[in-house]
Write an enzyme that holds these catalytic residues in place. Structure first.
Site, short mmCIF file in Angstrom:
data_model
loop_
_atom_site.label_atom_id
_atom_site.label_comp_id
_atom_site.label_asym_id
_atom_site.label_seq_id
_atom_site.Cartn_x
_atom_site.Cartn_y
_atom_site.Cartn_z
N MET A 32 0.84 -1.20 0.00
CA MET A 32 0.00 0.00 0.00
C MET A 32 0.87 1.25 0.00
SD MET A 32 -3.58 -0.66 1.93
CE MET A 32 -3.04 -0.36 3.60
N GLY A 33 2.15 1.09 -0.38
CA GLY A 33 3.03 2.24 -0.49
C GLY A 33 3.60 2.70 0.84
N ASN A 34 4.12 3.95 0.84
CA ASN A 34 4.87 4.47 1.99
C ASN A 34 5.94 3.46 2.39
OD1 ASN A 34 5.48 6.46 3.89
ND2 ASN A 34 4.18 5.54 5.43
N ALA A 50 12.11 -0.22 4.81
CA ALA A 50 13.08 -1.30 4.58
C ALA A 50 12.43 -2.68 4.59
CB ALA A 50 14.19 -1.25 5.63
N HIS A 62 9.47 -3.46 3.26
CA HIS A 62 8.99 -3.69 1.90
C HIS A 62 10.14 -4.01 0.95
CE1 HIS A 62 5.73 -0.86 3.42
NE2 HIS A 62 5.03 -1.91 3.02
N GLY A 72 5.00 -10.12 3.91
CA GLY A 72 5.67 -10.02 5.20
C GLY A 72 4.94 -10.78 6.29
N ASP A 126 2.17 -9.00 9.60
CA ASP A 126 0.74 -9.23 9.74
C ASP A 126 0.50 -10.72 9.53
OD1 ASP A 126 -2.02 -9.34 9.69
OD2 ASP A 126 -2.22 -7.40 8.71
N VAL A 177 10.93 -7.24 9.41
CA VAL A 177 12.11 -6.39 9.52
C VAL A 177 11.87 -5.40 10.65
CG1 VAL A 177 13.59 -4.72 8.34
CG2 VAL A 177 12.65 -6.68 7.08
N MET A 212 8.89 -2.68 11.67
CA MET A 212 8.72 -1.59 10.72
C MET A 212 7.29 -1.60 10.18
SD MET A 212 12.24 -1.30 8.57
CE MET A 212 13.78 -0.89 9.41
#
Length: 282
Positions: A30-32, A35, A37, A147, A150, A176, A184
């Protein structure tokens, strides 16, 4: 790095790779980007010839009082990060491209979607399931990288893919963390300076609880209650804190060995989630 705003352009690019016999990986975001991602992208690059990253803030997974409008959007910076780490294609669709007409089809993973975060955010995982299902149909990748931060979302998507026979292999990538242990997250930017100092206590609590279980504690609720009190005293508002079987996220008992600790809490106005997975010996 190529940028596709339409499904047509996305499929043209992926089709070219397919004709060349290249293996395609997909990283939905979803962007933003942070590290965490970029680690997904790097892991994907090790296992595929081409990597597609999507940036789409999905309205279907936000509740009526949640932060869809204010969710951080940093497209230019995100593009620069993806370009610098060697992503092959960025899929950057509009809401109208993903949802051209009102949805008449639902994708819902029963049971699992109503637990934990699903109980606090009704409909959230239905929104996740439909958009991931749509994105997988758009990209048609060989590999999907997600990741583990979640953990419930990963479990929901694994179940959906298996139930619908979607031909993609899913790989979870370890969370991470910042140097102080905080997982993060794009939402960490909502934390005030004092809240940011407190936030690592969430992960510390998970680790202390895990260590207590590994040391032989069998009254799981008592252990969690004790450590949850530390969070409450520090100013966290706990949503849930549970020890579950990692396979299905149902409550664990003393006979289970593959375990995951799941936690969600608000610090100020910011909702944080984290987890620790571990194996308990018999």
């Amino acid at each position: 790095m190529r940028i596709a705003n339409s499904i047509k352009d996305l499929r043209l690019a992926v089709g070219e790779w397919r004709q060349n016999g290249q293996r395609v990986a997909f990283v939905p975001t979803m962007g933003n980007l942070h590290a965490g991602h970029l680690q997904l992208v790097k892991t994907a690059q090790q296992q595929a010839d081409k990597v597609v990253v999507s940036i789409f803030v999905n309205p279907a997974q936000f509740g009526p009082n949640e932060d869809f409008a204010s969710y951080p959007r940093t497209e230019q910076q995100d593009q620069e990060k993806l370009d610098s780490c060697g992503s092959d294609l960025l899929f950057l669709p509009s809401v109208a491209e993903v949802y051209p007409t009102p949805l008449q089809t639902q994708v819902s993973v029963k049971g699992l979607s109503t637990l934990h975060c699903g109980a606090s955010r009704p409909g959230h995982f239905d929104g996740v399931a439909i958009v991931v299902c749509k994105l997988l149909n758009m990209v048609q990748p060989d590999l999907l990288f997600l990741g583990e931060k979640d953990f419930q979302q990963l479990a929901v998507i694994r179940t959906m893919v298996a139930d619908l026979n979607i031909p993609v292999a899913i790989q979870g990538v370890a969370t991470v963390r910042e140097a102080d242990g905080l997982a993060m997250s794009s939402r960490n930017g909502y934390l005030s300076a004092p809240e940011r100092q407190l936030a690592p206590l969430l992960y510390q609590t998970l680790c202390l609880t895990r260590d207590a279980v590994l040391s032989g504690a069998t009254d799981y609720q008592a252990v969690m209650d004790r450590h949850a009190q530390r969070l409450t005293d520090a100013g966290f508002l706990l949503d849930y804190f549970r020890i579950c079987r990692s396979a299905d996220l149902l409550p664990a008992d003393d006979n289970d060995t593959e375990l995951v600790l799941l936690i969600a809490a608000k610090l100020g106005k910011t909702r944080l989630i984290d987890n620790v997975r571990f194996t308990r010996g018999n």
